[in-house]
Design an enzyme around this catalytic site. Structure first.
Site, PDB file in Angstrom:
ATOM      1  N   PRO A  26       0.809  -1.226   0.000  1.00 56.12           N
ATOM      2  CA  PRO A  26       0.000   0.000   0.000  1.00 56.12           C
ATOM      3  C   PRO A  26       0.837   1.269   0.000  1.00 56.12           C
ATOM      4  O   PRO A  26       0.399   2.298  -0.504  1.00 56.12           O
ATOM      5  CB  PRO A  26      -0.816  -0.124   1.297  1.00 56.12           C
ATOM      6  CG  PRO A  26      -0.800  -1.566   1.637  1.00 56.12           C
ATOM      7  CD  PRO A  26       0.536  -2.061   1.172  1.00 56.12           C
ATOM      8  N   TYR A 122      29.427  -9.434  -4.338  1.00 58.49           N
ATOM      9  CA  TYR A 122      28.706 -10.607  -3.853  1.00 58.49           C
ATOM     10  C   TYR A 122      29.083 -11.829  -4.697  1.00 58.49           C
ATOM     11  O   TYR A 122      29.912 -11.738  -5.610  1.00 58.49           O
ATOM     12  CB  TYR A 122      27.207 -10.354  -3.870  1.00 58.49           C
ATOM     13  CG  TYR A 122      26.750  -9.388  -2.797  1.00 58.49           C
ATOM     14  CD1 TYR A 122      26.745  -9.762  -1.455  1.00 58.49           C
ATOM     15  CD2 TYR A 122      26.324  -8.102  -3.124  1.00 58.49           C
ATOM     16  CE1 TYR A 122      26.333  -8.886  -0.461  1.00 58.49           C
ATOM     17  CE2 TYR A 122      25.909  -7.214  -2.143  1.00 58.49           C
ATOM     18  CZ  TYR A 122      25.920  -7.611  -0.811  1.00 58.49           C
ATOM     19  OH  TYR A 122      25.518  -6.735   0.165  1.00 58.49           O
TER      20      TYR A 122
END
Length: 317
Positions: A26, A122
Site C-alpha cells: 500500500p 557478492y
C-alpha cells in the site's frame, strides 16, 4: 548463510515475508510508484567473508579461496575477513538452486518481482570478475566460463518465476571486496546478451564513479553521463541507473534518454516519502552514515520523519 547479521532470508520464513509485502504494497500505491511493485532484492546469501555469520562458524564460500584484503570502514575500524572456501564444481548446481527457490518463495509471499544482485562483490560478482576468479574448471578462465554461474542463476530464476518478473543488478566498473575486472565493458555486455536472450525485464547498473550524495557534506553530486550508455543501447529491456544521483541529475538522465529509471538508495533510506519530496521539490532529511547496516530495528531505518510530519511539527511551534 548470511552476508550480515540479522539479515532477512527467504528460504523458509514465508509468513514473515508475506507480512512485509502486505505492509509495503500500500505504501507504493500511496506514493504513486511506477506500479504497485515491491521488488525483493535477492542479495547473495552466501557471499559473506565473516565466518561468525555462517552456520557453526564455517568458512564462507566463494569462487576462490583467496582472502579479501583488510579494509577500513567509514568509522575507521579495520575489517579483517575470514578466508573463504572455494566451491567445488559439483556444489555449484545446489547454489544455483538456492537462488531459484528463494525467487519462488518471494513470489509465493506476494512480491511482484525479484532482483538478482550480481554486483558489489557478492557471490555472482566473485565468479564473473577476473581479479577474484582463479578457477581452472568450467567456471573459471575465459569470460564465457566466468559468466557461467551468473548465466545459470539468471536462467534458473527466469525459468522459475518468468523473465517478466526478473531484474539483474550489475556493477562492472566497481571494485568491492577486491572484485574488479580487466575488461568491464566486455564483461557487462556478455551478461546483457544473456539477459536479452531470456527477455529479462530490467537491468539495474551502477555508475562507475560513486558520487558523494547531496547533503552529506554540502556538495552537489556531478555525474559524468556516458559510461553506461553502451549498455543502455545494448539492453533491450528497461534500463535503470544508480550511484549518487539527486533529483535534478535523475531527471536529466531520464530526459536525455540515458536511462529509463533512476534508483535511489541513501536518499530513500533517509526519506521514506522521497517521491513526494521530489514532486514538491521539498527539502530532504540528511542521512546518518553511522547507522547504515546496523541491527537496530528503528534507528537509521524507521525513525526518519515524513515530510507531512515535519510540516505539522513546524505549524505547532
Amino acid at each position: 548463510m548470511k552476508s550480515s547479521p540479522n539479515q532477512l532470508s527467504i528460504f523458509s520464513y514465508l509468513l514473515g515475508i508475506c507480512s512485509l509485502d502486505t505492509l509495503l504494497s500500500p505504501v507504493g500505491r500511496k506514493m504513486d510508484a511506477i506500479s504497485p511493485l515491491v521488488i525483493l532484492r535477492m542479495d547473495n546469501h552466501i557471499s559473506s567473508f565473516f565466518s561468525e555469520f555462517q552456520p557453526n562458524g564455517q568458512a564462507p564460500i566463494s569462487s576462490t579461496d583467496k582472502q579479501v584484503t583488510p579494509q577500513v570502514s567509514h568509522d575507521g575500524q579495520v575489517l579483517e575477513f575470514a578466508p573463504p572456501r572455494r566451491l567445488k564444481t559439483e556444489e555449484i548446481p545446489n547454489i544455483v538452486d538456492d537462488f531459484r527457490i528463494a525467487a519462488r518463495n518471494a513470489i509465493e509471499a506476494g512480491f511482484d518481482g525479484v532482483e538478482i544482485h550480481g554486483a558489489n562483490g557478492y557471490l555472482i560478482d566473485q565468479f564473473m570478475k577476473d581479479s577474484v576468479n582463479d578457477r581452472t574448471d568450467a567456471y573459471g578462465g575465459g569470460i564465457e566460463n566466468r559468466c557461467r554461474f551468473a548465466a545459470e542463476v539468471i536462467t534458473a530464476v527466469a525459468g522459475e518465476i518468468g523473465a517478466h518478473r526478473l531484474g539483474v543488478r550489475l556493477s562492472p566498473f566497481a571494485d568491492y571486496m577486491d572484485c574488479h575486472d580487466s575488461d568491464p565493458e566486455v564483461l557487462a555486455l556478455r551478461v546483457i546478451g544473456l539477459m536479452n536472450n531470456l527477455g529479462v525485464l530490467y537491468c539495474h547498473m551502477i555508475e562507475p564513479r560513486m558520487c558523494v550524495g547531496a547533503g552529506e557534506d554540502g556538495s552537489k553530486p556531478v555525474i559524468a553521463h556516458g559510461r553506461l550508455l553502451p549498455f543502455r543501447k545494448a539492453f533491450r529491456g528497461t534500463f535503470m541507473v544508480n550511484g549518487g544521483y539527486d533529483r535534478d541529475e535523475g531527471d536529466k538522465a531520464v530526459a536525455d534518454g540515458y536511462a529509463d529509471l533512476v534508483a535511489y538508495g541513501r536518499l530513500f533510506l533517509a526519506n521514506p516519502d522521497l517521491p513526494e519530496r521530489f514532486r514538491r521539490k521539498a527539502g530532504l532529511n540528511k542521512y546518518d552514515r553511522s547507522t547504515f547496516y546496523t541491527s537496530d530495528p528503528v534507528v537509521g531505518y524507521t525513525d526518519y520523519p515524513f515530510l507531512d510530519d515535519q510540516n505539522s511539527e513546524l505549524a505547532t511551534r
